[in-house]
Motif scaffolding. Sequence first.
Motif, PDB file in Angstrom:
ATOM      1  N   THR A 102       0.868  -1.177  -0.065  1.00  0.00           N
ATOM      2  CA  THR A 102      -0.361  -0.070  -0.022  1.00  0.00           C
ATOM      3  C   THR A 102       1.103   0.962  -0.326  1.00  0.00           C
ATOM      4  OG1 THR A 102       0.197  -0.047   2.234  1.00  0.00           O
ATOM      5  CG2 THR A 102      -1.637  -1.305   1.165  1.00  0.00           C
ATOM      6  N   PRO A 103       0.508   2.337  -0.408  1.00  0.00           N
ATOM      7  CA  PRO A 103       1.115   3.778  -0.603  1.00  0.00           C
ATOM      8  C   PRO A 103       1.793   4.057   0.776  1.00  0.00           C
ATOM      9  CG  PRO A 103      -0.804   4.278  -1.818  1.00  0.00           C
ATOM     10  CD  PRO A 103      -0.930   2.814  -1.065  1.00  0.00           C
ATOM     11  N   HIS A 104       1.089   3.243   1.991  1.00  0.00           N
ATOM     12  CA  HIS A 104       1.565   3.914   3.491  1.00  0.00           C
ATOM     13  C   HIS A 104       2.387   2.977   3.585  1.00  0.00           C
ATOM     14  CE1 HIS A 104       0.789   3.956   7.868  1.00  0.00           C
ATOM     15  NE2 HIS A 104       0.429   3.074   7.962  1.00  0.00           N
ATOM     16  N   LEU A 105       2.930   1.941   3.358  1.00  0.00           N
ATOM     17  CA  LEU A 105       3.640   0.372   3.481  1.00  0.00           C
ATOM     18  C   LEU A 105       4.699   1.236   3.034  1.00  0.00           C
ATOM     19  CD1 LEU A 105       2.291  -2.918   3.794  1.00  0.00           C
ATOM     20  CD2 LEU A 105       2.598  -2.037   5.837  1.00  0.00           C
ATOM     21  N   ALA A 106       5.212   1.375   1.152  1.00  0.00           N
ATOM     22  CA  ALA A 106       5.652   1.887   0.198  1.00  0.00           C
ATOM     23  C   ALA A 106       6.381   3.179   1.173  1.00  0.00           C
ATOM     24  CB  ALA A 106       5.138   2.179  -1.088  1.00  0.00           C
ATOM     25  N   SER A 107       5.794   4.196   2.066  1.00  0.00           N
ATOM     26  CA  SER A 107       6.476   5.021   2.205  1.00  0.00           C
ATOM     27  C   SER A 107       7.046   5.152   2.966  1.00  0.00           C
ATOM     28  CB  SER A 107       5.777   5.931   3.247  1.00  0.00           C
ATOM     29  OG  SER A 107       5.107   5.425   4.045  1.00  0.00           O
ATOM     30  N   LEU A 108       6.786   3.424   4.107  1.00  0.00           N
ATOM     31  CA  LEU A 108       8.627   2.834   5.389  1.00  0.00           C
ATOM     32  C   LEU A 108       9.081   2.138   4.716  1.00  0.00           C
ATOM     33  CD1 LEU A 108       5.439   2.423   7.559  1.00  0.00           C
ATOM     34  CD2 LEU A 108       7.084   3.847   7.653  1.00  0.00           C
ATOM     35  N   GLY A 109       9.221   1.556   3.452  1.00  0.00           N
ATOM     36  CA  GLY A 109      10.333   0.858   2.440  1.00  0.00           C
ATOM     37  C   GLY A 109       9.835  -0.390   2.024  1.00  0.00           C
ATOM     38  N   ALA A 110       8.352  -0.705   1.935  1.00  0.00           N
ATOM     39  CA  ALA A 110       8.017  -2.141   1.559  1.00  0.00           C
ATOM     40  C   ALA A 110       8.277  -2.285  -0.264  1.00  0.00           C
ATOM     41  CB  ALA A 110       6.279  -2.387   2.120  1.00  0.00           C
ATOM     42  N   MET A 111       8.379  -3.239  -0.020  1.00  0.00           N
ATOM     43  CA  MET A 111       8.873  -2.947  -1.840  1.00  0.00           C
ATOM     44  C   MET A 111       8.235  -5.230  -2.357  1.00  0.00           C
ATOM     45  SD  MET A 111      12.740  -4.494  -1.668  1.00  0.00           S
ATOM     46  CE  MET A 111      13.260  -5.460  -0.615  1.00  0.00           C
ATOM     47  N   GLU A 112       8.264  -5.110  -3.272  1.00  0.00           N
ATOM     48  CA  GLU A 112       7.242  -6.600  -4.073  1.00  0.00           C
ATOM     49  C   GLU A 112       8.261  -7.313  -4.736  1.00  0.00           C
ATOM     50  OE1 GLU A 112       2.859  -5.487  -5.790  1.00  0.00           O
ATOM     51  OE2 GLU A 112       4.651  -5.170  -7.236  1.00  0.00           O
ATOM     52  N   ILE A 113       8.333  -8.355  -4.532  1.00  0.00           N
ATOM     53  CA  ILE A 113       9.515  -9.190  -5.072  1.00  0.00           C
ATOM     54  C   ILE A 113       8.835 -10.747  -6.026  1.00  0.00           C
ATOM     55  CG2 ILE A 113      11.248  -9.115  -3.436  1.00  0.00           C
ATOM     56  CD1 ILE A 113      10.391 -11.606  -1.726  1.00  0.00           C
ATOM     57  N   PRO A 114       9.596 -10.776  -6.569  1.00  0.00           N
ATOM     58  CA  PRO A 114       8.509 -11.988  -6.634  1.00  0.00           C
ATOM     59  C   PRO A 114       8.527 -14.039  -6.515  1.00  0.00           C
ATOM     60  CG  PRO A 114      10.400 -11.725  -8.321  1.00  0.00           C
ATOM     61  CD  PRO A 114      10.376 -10.901  -6.816  1.00  0.00           C
ATOM     62  N   LYS A 115       7.238 -13.447  -7.043  1.00  0.00           N
ATOM     63  CA  LYS A 115       6.215 -15.408  -5.863  1.00  0.00           C
ATOM     64  C   LYS A 115       7.884 -16.451  -5.671  1.00  0.00           C
ATOM     65  CE  LYS A 115       2.367 -17.410  -6.833  1.00  0.00           C
ATOM     66  NZ  LYS A 115       1.406 -18.170  -7.540  1.00  0.00           N
ATOM     67  N   THR A 116       8.838 -16.566  -6.779  1.00  0.00           N
ATOM     68  CA  THR A 116       9.710 -17.422  -7.118  1.00  0.00           C
ATOM     69  C   THR A 116      10.904 -17.143  -5.719  1.00  0.00           C
ATOM     70  OG1 THR A 116      10.661 -16.898  -8.854  1.00  0.00           O
ATOM     71  CG2 THR A 116       9.088 -18.691  -8.483  1.00  0.00           C
ATOM     72  N   VAL A 117      11.412 -15.903  -5.772  1.00  0.00           N
ATOM     73  CA  VAL A 117      11.843 -15.190  -4.724  1.00  0.00           C
ATOM     74  C   VAL A 117      11.220 -14.863  -3.088  1.00  0.00           C
ATOM     75  CG1 VAL A 117      13.193 -12.818  -4.060  1.00  0.00           C
ATOM     76  CG2 VAL A 117      13.012 -13.811  -6.551  1.00  0.00           C
ATOM     77  N   TYR A 118      10.034 -14.659  -3.467  1.00  0.00           N
ATOM     78  CA  TYR A 118       9.272 -14.603  -1.732  1.00  0.00           C
ATOM     79  C   TYR A 118       9.810 -17.025  -0.865  1.00  0.00           C
ATOM     80  CZ  TYR A 118       5.952 -14.944   1.463  1.00  0.00           C
ATOM     81  OH  TYR A 118       5.264 -14.926   2.626  1.00  0.00           O
ATOM     82  N   ARG A 119       8.817 -17.260  -2.705  1.00  0.00           N
ATOM     83  CA  ARG A 119       8.824 -18.558  -1.450  1.00  0.00           C
ATOM     84  C   ARG A 119      10.682 -19.135  -1.285  1.00  0.00           C
ATOM     85  NH1 ARG A 119       4.457 -21.620  -4.982  1.00  0.00           N
ATOM     86  NH2 ARG A 119       2.783 -20.558  -4.290  1.00  0.00           N
ATOM     87  N   ALA A 120      11.573 -19.125  -1.826  1.00  0.00           N
ATOM     88  CA  ALA A 120      12.974 -18.941  -1.504  1.00  0.00           C
ATOM     89  C   ALA A 120      13.214 -18.198  -0.196  1.00  0.00           C
ATOM     90  CB  ALA A 120      13.664 -19.101  -2.477  1.00  0.00           C
ATOM     91  N   ARG A 121      12.928 -17.288   0.075  1.00  0.00           N
ATOM     92  CA  ARG A 121      13.155 -16.434   1.750  1.00  0.00           C
ATOM     93  C   ARG A 121      12.710 -17.273   2.681  1.00  0.00           C
ATOM     94  NH1 ARG A 121      13.846 -10.169  -0.078  1.00  0.00           N
ATOM     95  NH2 ARG A 121      15.298 -10.279  -1.724  1.00  0.00           N
ATOM     96  N   LEU A 122      10.934 -17.482   1.807  1.00  0.00           N
ATOM     97  CA  LEU A 122      10.665 -17.933   3.403  1.00  0.00           C
ATOM     98  C   LEU A 122      10.886 -19.237   3.428  1.00  0.00           C
ATOM     99  CD1 LEU A 122       7.528 -18.636   4.759  1.00  0.00           C
ATOM    100  CD2 LEU A 122       6.579 -19.120   2.553  1.00  0.00           C
ATOM    101  N   ALA A 123      10.921 -19.931   2.358  1.00  0.00           N
ATOM    102  CA  ALA A 123      11.662 -21.462   3.431  1.00  0.00           C
ATOM    103  C   ALA A 123      12.793 -21.673   3.881  1.00  0.00           C
ATOM    104  CB  ALA A 123      12.143 -22.063   1.404  1.00  0.00           C
ATOM    105  N   ALA A 124      13.814 -20.673   3.577  1.00  0.00           N
ATOM    106  CA  ALA A 124      15.320 -20.469   4.522  1.00  0.00           C
ATOM    107  C   ALA A 124      14.426 -19.753   6.090  1.00  0.00           C
ATOM    108  CB  ALA A 124      16.112 -19.263   3.910  1.00  0.00           C
ATOM    109  N   ALA A 125      13.699 -19.294   6.220  1.00  0.00           N
ATOM    110  CA  ALA A 125      13.589 -18.388   7.216  1.00  0.00           C
ATOM    111  C   ALA A 125      12.245 -18.999   8.140  1.00  0.00           C
ATOM    112  CB  ALA A 125      12.079 -16.472   7.069  1.00  0.00           C
ATOM    113  N   ILE A 126      11.419 -19.819   7.698  1.00  0.00           N
ATOM    114  CA  ILE A 126      10.646 -20.994   8.391  1.00  0.00           C
ATOM    115  C   ILE A 126      11.211 -21.772   8.839  1.00  0.00           C
ATOM    116  CG2 ILE A 126       8.686 -19.949   7.672  1.00  0.00           C
ATOM    117  CD1 ILE A 126       8.521 -22.892   6.588  1.00  0.00           C
ATOM    118  N   GLU A 127      12.313 -22.384   9.075  1.00  0.00           N
ATOM    119  CA  GLU A 127      13.673 -23.229   9.361  1.00  0.00           C
ATOM    120  C   GLU A 127      14.698 -22.317  10.183  1.00  0.00           C
ATOM    121  OE1 GLU A 127      14.002 -26.232   8.707  1.00  0.00           O
ATOM    122  OE2 GLU A 127      11.933 -25.700   7.369  1.00  0.00           O
ATOM    123  N   ARG A 128      15.059 -21.351  10.426  1.00  0.00           N
ATOM    124  CA  ARG A 128      15.233 -20.362  11.279  1.00  0.00           C
ATOM    125  C   ARG A 128      14.733 -20.182  12.557  1.00  0.00           C
ATOM    126  NH1 ARG A 128      20.123 -17.596   9.367  1.00  0.00           N
ATOM    127  NH2 ARG A 128      19.830 -16.105  11.200  1.00  0.00           N
TER     128      ARG A 128
END
Length: 225
Positions: free
Chosen positions: A172-198
Amino acid sequence: MRRPRQQIAITPDIILRAYSIGLFPMAETAEDEALFWVDPEDRGVFDLTAIAVSKSLAKTIRSDRFEVVADRDFDSVIAGCSAPAPGRDNTWINARIRSLFGDMFAMGHVHTIEAYENDTLVGGLYGLHIGAAFFGESMFHRATDASKVCLVHLAARLIDGGFTLLDTQFITPHLASLGAMEIPKTVYRARLAAAIEREATFHPFGQRAGIDGTTALAIVRNAKA
């Protein structure tokens, strides 16, 4: 075109499994009893080393105008998130979502950040915690900058607690103003898989305890170094 309705009984365990593979539930409206699963092609995330804090917001954070705490009043936070607001007459948070996330709050999987002014709740957010991933669900404010202050305090907590992923679902514009960004699903899932193992802790400062704004701001800014 309406989305297909979910008929299978959804439990907290199913919710946790869904989030672990990149899905999350929504409802068409607060009055609709059905849920559907969402799997965006582009996912909103925050880089915890690149939270954007303006000079005016930093001044508000350092002033400690708001008392910011964690996990004090889930029911009031989700009620605030689901209440009508300017530009939003309805919400995707229905009774089933409120019940499921309330159950997961009791189980320790869901957390809140809450901002109080003169002992009155004026802003907050809630989300789900799996491993070193935090899935931000919704936020609200009744005082200027209250939700932004909550987000910065959340980021400080996640950084200090060892988290590696802050998911915002959509941008949302609110989140973007704080630095949020979009990443492709494939990139997200790789980051997610690594994060939930930590392993990570949502309470590096103690159960329900908060920190002052100067400390929160320093943690966020030092993460950029």
